[in-house]
Design an enzyme around this catalytic site. Structure first.
Site, mmCIF file in Angstrom:
data_model
loop_
_atom_site.group_PDB
_atom_site.id
_atom_site.type_symbol
_atom_site.label_atom_id
_atom_site.label_comp_id
_atom_site.label_asym_id
_atom_site.label_seq_id
_atom_site.Cartn_x
_atom_site.Cartn_y
_atom_site.Cartn_z
ATOM 1 N N HIS A 369 0.792 -1.233 0.000
ATOM 2 C CA HIS A 369 0.000 0.000 0.000
ATOM 3 C C HIS A 369 0.818 1.274 0.000
ATOM 4 C CE1 HIS A 369 -4.162 -1.429 0.563
ATOM 5 N NE2 HIS A 369 -3.593 -2.468 1.147
ATOM 6 N N LYS A 560 -9.401 13.782 3.858
ATOM 7 C CA LYS A 560 -8.506 12.632 3.907
ATOM 8 C C LYS A 560 -7.571 12.852 5.076
ATOM 9 C CE LYS A 560 -7.269 13.653 -0.407
ATOM 10 N NZ LYS A 560 -7.245 12.396 -1.123
ATOM 11 N N ARG A 561 -6.778 11.831 5.439
ATOM 12 C CA ARG A 561 -5.785 12.034 6.482
ATOM 13 C C ARG A 561 -4.931 13.259 6.147
ATOM 14 N NH1 ARG A 561 -5.298 8.165 10.836
ATOM 15 N NH2 ARG A 561 -3.412 9.368 11.254
ATOM 16 N N LYS A 566 -0.108 14.541 0.870
ATOM 17 C CA LYS A 566 -1.446 14.755 0.325
ATOM 18 C C LYS A 566 -1.688 16.239 0.032
ATOM 19 C CE LYS A 566 -3.531 10.672 2.563
ATOM 20 N NZ LYS A 566 -4.409 9.972 1.604
ATOM 21 N N THR A 668 -8.834 6.265 -2.627
ATOM 22 C CA THR A 668 -10.182 5.769 -2.904
ATOM 23 C C THR A 668 -11.182 6.904 -2.710
ATOM 24 O OG1 THR A 668 -10.268 4.941 -0.627
ATOM 25 C CG2 THR A 668 -9.814 3.330 -2.366
ATOM 26 N N LYS A 672 -14.830 7.904 -4.755
ATOM 27 C CA LYS A 672 -16.136 8.208 -4.159
ATOM 28 C C LYS A 672 -16.699 9.507 -4.740
ATOM 29 C CE LYS A 672 -14.280 6.381 0.159
ATOM 30 N NZ LYS A 672 -13.593 6.805 1.405
HETATM 31 C C1 LIG Z 1 -12.333 6.836 1.700
HETATM 32 C C2 LIG Z 1 -11.837 7.209 3.019
HETATM 33 C C3 LIG Z 1 -10.469 7.437 3.222
HETATM 34 C C4 LIG Z 1 -9.453 7.373 2.092
HETATM 35 O O1 LIG Z 1 -9.422 8.626 1.448
HETATM 36 P P1 LIG Z 1 -8.242 9.039 0.464
HETATM 37 O O2 LIG Z 1 -8.710 10.341 -0.098
HETATM 38 O O3 LIG Z 1 -8.165 7.994 -0.580
HETATM 39 O O4 LIG Z 1 -7.012 9.180 1.270
HETATM 40 C C5 LIG Z 1 -10.039 7.778 4.479
HETATM 41 N N1 LIG Z 1 -10.904 7.911 5.505
HETATM 42 C C6 LIG Z 1 -12.225 7.723 5.341
HETATM 43 C C7 LIG Z 1 -13.125 7.906 6.504
HETATM 44 C C8 LIG Z 1 -12.737 7.354 4.101
HETATM 45 O O5 LIG Z 1 -14.055 7.158 3.965
#
Ligand SMILES: *Cc1c(COP(=O)(O)O)cnc(C)c1O
Length: 820
Positions: A369, A560-561, A566, A668, A672
């Site tokens: 990952h 996101k984190r 990022k 991911t 979404k």
């Molecule tokens: C989808 C999701 C992530 C991953 O988000 P990225 O933008 O791909 O880093 C992290 N936390 C939550 C709560 C999510 O639903």
């Protein structure tokens, strides 16, 4: 004993799905299981009673699924993951069972609003971010595409911390998802295993070439199983998520207790239970803690013992393991499993080393990952050896085999040998878990096309040379049930009206929606749904933070984190530059925007926490400046989790996916948003590259350096200072932040943070700034023509179906697991 093969047992009658019956059963559960009179029941009691009624419907299908797997002798897939970011489950279960209308009307007849009780369900956050959420989406998709699968993980008492803001700073509070009990889970007291730590290894018997060893651990704890059913779409199959909790062998030391040492008497008990008490809040950085290694071994060993027990219950011996079992390692956290399976096969079940090794490699596969060097897991050899002495021997034995093969048969150089060895000899000796997982698996996959290519040329270049057929790609996906149908019912209805229901069983059948992209009546309906979702998010922001948002403004979202790669920092610096421009050029036609952020920072990650504070500082200044005339707002929404994502994703116009190219393995979140009709502004990183291929260059905003250009810049020397001096807007924004314009209470708060950009700009914030800012003005231009924006939006939803995790799981099943 097991009765799975006996046909003569009576089976309960199928449960009714009529609302009157459901309502009766809810009252029955409330009365007899919870012990509450409906007249005084609290919303939480109604929630629990409702879940118990739904659970019964699941159990029937659960048992049916288990029986089918047994009867057909199908291969079982085991997904080992230290994290499962599942979120709430009720809506998922009800919707997948097709009972949404019936349950809603049953509750209405009882005077209960399903939305109110659904909002009370705990958000199970047994994970940090993308990796854990992927595991949750995979569980749902494995049930949906009818793969007999078990998820194995840890039942943390405290999931990921709850984030609060104190004067704009992140504060971490304990999360207590089990506070009201957990009606979804079943404790399986019969499925408990002993897990050892420490101690010594004894040579017991055998000939010189087949020595037998036995591990005598110094400490032991019990791993107890808790099962949660996972329902696939249309209730086709129900799989099991089995989470392990640590329990003491001796719950109380009675002698100590009787001697008056009441606290000491519970020492063993507390020590055991602390093992699974908290999720490590690490994201991309090694926790570096003994407890973490203990957690990894604990759940790996429990899972393997369970897998072996289940296999031997059905089949004669473990030679057939690779034909009937596939074990997927989600990142390196469970990779000690490779050594543990070897130990169980050799020391407990009497296999010879080479046979055991053959079985092991054919059984395991590993998903990588991350390529970030600081996130590649490794353990100090002395720690590993002290905690797992037998496993250390096994690791050395495997390493010997592999290195001799590389040296003798393949003529590898010293440099190559050093890089494939499981022991890192630079500095203190460390065990590389990535190499262990790679060497112990027959398949190693990356999570996007770009990331898989980079794996072959960076971390695993030499292992790839040694084993050229092992690396393959499986681009991540998301479950369209949660990330479209449940989180966006308005859009789901609109799509059904337009193209029928086929897309609900196959997300790639969203394609026919393309025909409506330029249909202005449809565009307006699509925009109306988005507006409703934006109002819902505005209400949440107003309620939680007292900030009023204009739903006509563009909602520009980055959730996101929080991590430097990022690049929330790039986003907020560009926001400051935009703020300057809006004030300097009031005569221009600015498009109103709301910049929304959410995300948690690892508690020990100083710069990430500082970036949160910066966003909040900038937000305070901009939101209170009348000269902005409502054209720009900045909001940091606290406590990002799955439930918050379910509100924010459907409300986004613009999705920020702006990582430094080469650093985000897949992402991911990007998927979404695209599925819900947000347009992406992003770099050519992770799965963004494949999103570009799928939605088409006209329907996505791509900017910035490529992964190759980033690598070249880092190698050839990058001069950010010169670059910044050549970019007026960037220079001014950086100067403002650095000099304390947004932090009058502490003018030097951001000086060091900004100096990092001048000094090395490791994350290419300065290098990408102009391209990013220019692309944002292009975004404004498209936004100014709603029909154009709407068409692109519809193309995104129509073309994102490939990113369904059903597609990903089918690829895993066919190409890695050979199952299902
Ligand atoms: C989808 C999701 C992530 C991953 O988000 P990225 O933008 O791909 O880093 C992290 N936390 C939550 C709560 C999510 O639903």
């Amino acid at each position: 004993m097991n009765n799975l093969s006996k046909a003569s047992l009576p089976t309960p009658a199928p449960r009714s799905s009529r609302p009157e019956i459901l309502a009766e059963e809810i009252i029955e559960r409330l009365t007899y299981r919870i012990g509450k009179d409906a007249k005084v029941a609290k919303p939480h009691d109604w929630l629990t009673a409702t879940i118990l009624v739904i659970r019964d419907r699941i159990i029937d299908k659960w048992m049916e699924s288990t029986r089918k797997t047994y009867a057909t002798g199908a291969k079982r897939v085991y997904y080992l993951s230290l994290e499962f970011l599942i979120g709430r489950l009720m809506r998922d279960a009800v919707s997948n069972l097709g009972l949404m209308e019936e349950i809603t009307s049953a509750l209405t007849s009882l005077g209960v609003d399903i939305n109110v009780i659904a909002g009370l369900e705990a958000d199970a956050a047994l994970g940090n971010g993308g990796l854990g959420r992927l595991a949750a989406c995979f569980m749902e998709s494995m049930a949906t595409v009818d793969v007999p699968a078990y998820g194995y993980g840890i039942r943390y008492v405290h999931g990921l911390f709850r984030q609060q803001m104190a004067d704009g700073w992140q504060v971490e509070l304990p999360e207590t998802w089990l506070a009201h009990g957990n009606p979804w889970e079943f404790e399986r007291r019969e499925s408990a295993y002993e897990i050892g730590f420490g101690g010594s290894v004894e040579f017991v018997a055998g000939h010189d070439d087949t020595p037998r060893y036995v591990w005598k651990p110094a400490e032991r704890v019990i791993a107890a199983a808790f099962d949660t059913p996972v329902v696939g779409w249309r209730g086709k199959r129900v799989n099991t998520l089995r989470l392990w909790a640590a329990q003491p062998i001796d719950p109380i030391l009675l002698d100590a207790f009787n001697a008056g040492d009441h606290i000491g008497a519970l020492r063993e008990s507390n020590k055991a239970e602390s093992l699974t008490r908290v999720l490590y809040p690490a994201d991309g950085t090694p926790a570096g803690q003994e407890l973490r290694l203990r957690q990894e071994f604990f759940f790996s060993s429990a899972s393997l013992q369970d897998i072996i027990r289940r296999h031997l219950q059905q089949y004669d011996d473990l030679t057939s393991l690779p034909d009937k079992v596939a074990i997927q390692l989600n990142d390196t956290h469970p990779s000690v499993s490779v050594a543990e399976l070897m130990r169980l096969l050799c020391d407990v079940h009497g296999f010879e080393f080479d046979t055991a090794w053959d079985i092991t490699r054919k059984t395991f596969s590993y998903t990588n990952h991350t390529l970030l060097p600081e996130a590649l897991e490794s353990w100090p050899v002395p720690l590993f050896e002290r905690l797992l002495p037998r496993h250390m021997q096994i690791v050395y034995a495997i390493n010997t085999k592999v290195l001799i093969e590389a040296r003798k048969e393949r003529d590898f150089s010293d440099v190559e040998i050093r890089s494939i060895s499981m022991i890192d000899e630079t500095g203190d000796r460390r065990l590389r878990m990535g190499n262990l997982a790679f060497i112990g698996s027959h398949s190693i996959n990356g999570v996007s096309a770009l990331h898989t290519d980079l794996m072959k040329t960076t971390v695993f270049a030499d292992l790839h040379k040694l084993y050229p057929n092992r690396i393959n790609n499986k681009t991540n996906g998301i479950t369209p049930r949660r990330w479209l149908m449940q989180c966006n019912p308005g859009l789901t209805s609109l799509i059904r009206e337009a193209i029928g229901d086929d897309f609900m069983d196959d997300a790639e059948k969203l394609k026919p929606l393309e025909a409506f992209a330029h249909d202005s009546a449809f565009q307006q309906k699509f925009a109306a749904v988005k507006r409703t979702n934006k109002i819902a998010l505005s209400n949440l922001v107003a309620q939680r933070m007292g900030i009023k948002l204009d739903p006509n403004a563009m909602f520009d979202i980055q959730i996101k984190r929080i991590h430097e790669y990022k690049r929330q920092l790039l986003n907020i610096i560009e926001t400051v530059a935009l703020y300057d421009q809006i004030r300097s050029h009031p005569e221009l036609d600015w498009q109103p925007r709301v910049k929304l952020f959410a995300g948690k920072a690892a508690p020990s990650y100083h710069n990430a926490k500082l970036i949160i504070k910066l966003i909040n500082d900038v937000s305070r200044v901009i939101n209170n400046d009348p000269s902005v005339r409502g054209l720009l707002k900045v909001v940091f929404v606290p406590n990002y989790n799955v439930s918050l994502a379910e509100v924010m994703v459907p409300a986004a116009d613009l999705s920020e996916q702006i990582s430094t190219a080469g650093m985000e393995a897949s992402g991911t979140g990007n998927m979404k948003f695209g599925l819900n009709g947000a347009l992406t502004i992003g770099t050519l990183d992770g799965a963004n590259v494949e999103m570009l291929d799928n939605v088409g260059a006209d329907n996505i905003f791509i900017f910035g350096l490529t992964a190759e250009e980033v690598a070249n810049k880092r190698n050839d020397g990058h001069n950010p200072r010169a670059l910044i001096e050549g970019s007026r807007e960037l220079a001014q924004a950086l100067a403002a932040i650095s000099s304390g314009v947004f932090s009058p209470d502490d003018r030097t708060r951001y000086t060091a943070l900004i100096e990092g950009i001048y000094a090395h700009d490791w994350f290419m914030v300065a290098a990408d700034f102009d391209a990013y800012a220019d692309e944002q003005r292009l975004v404004d231009k498209v936004w100014a023509t709603p029909s154009e924006w709407q068409a692109k939006t519809i193309f995104n939803t129509a073309r994102m179906g490939w990113f369904s995790s059903d597609r990903t799981i089918r690829q895993y099943a066919k190409e890695i697991w050979r199952a299902g």
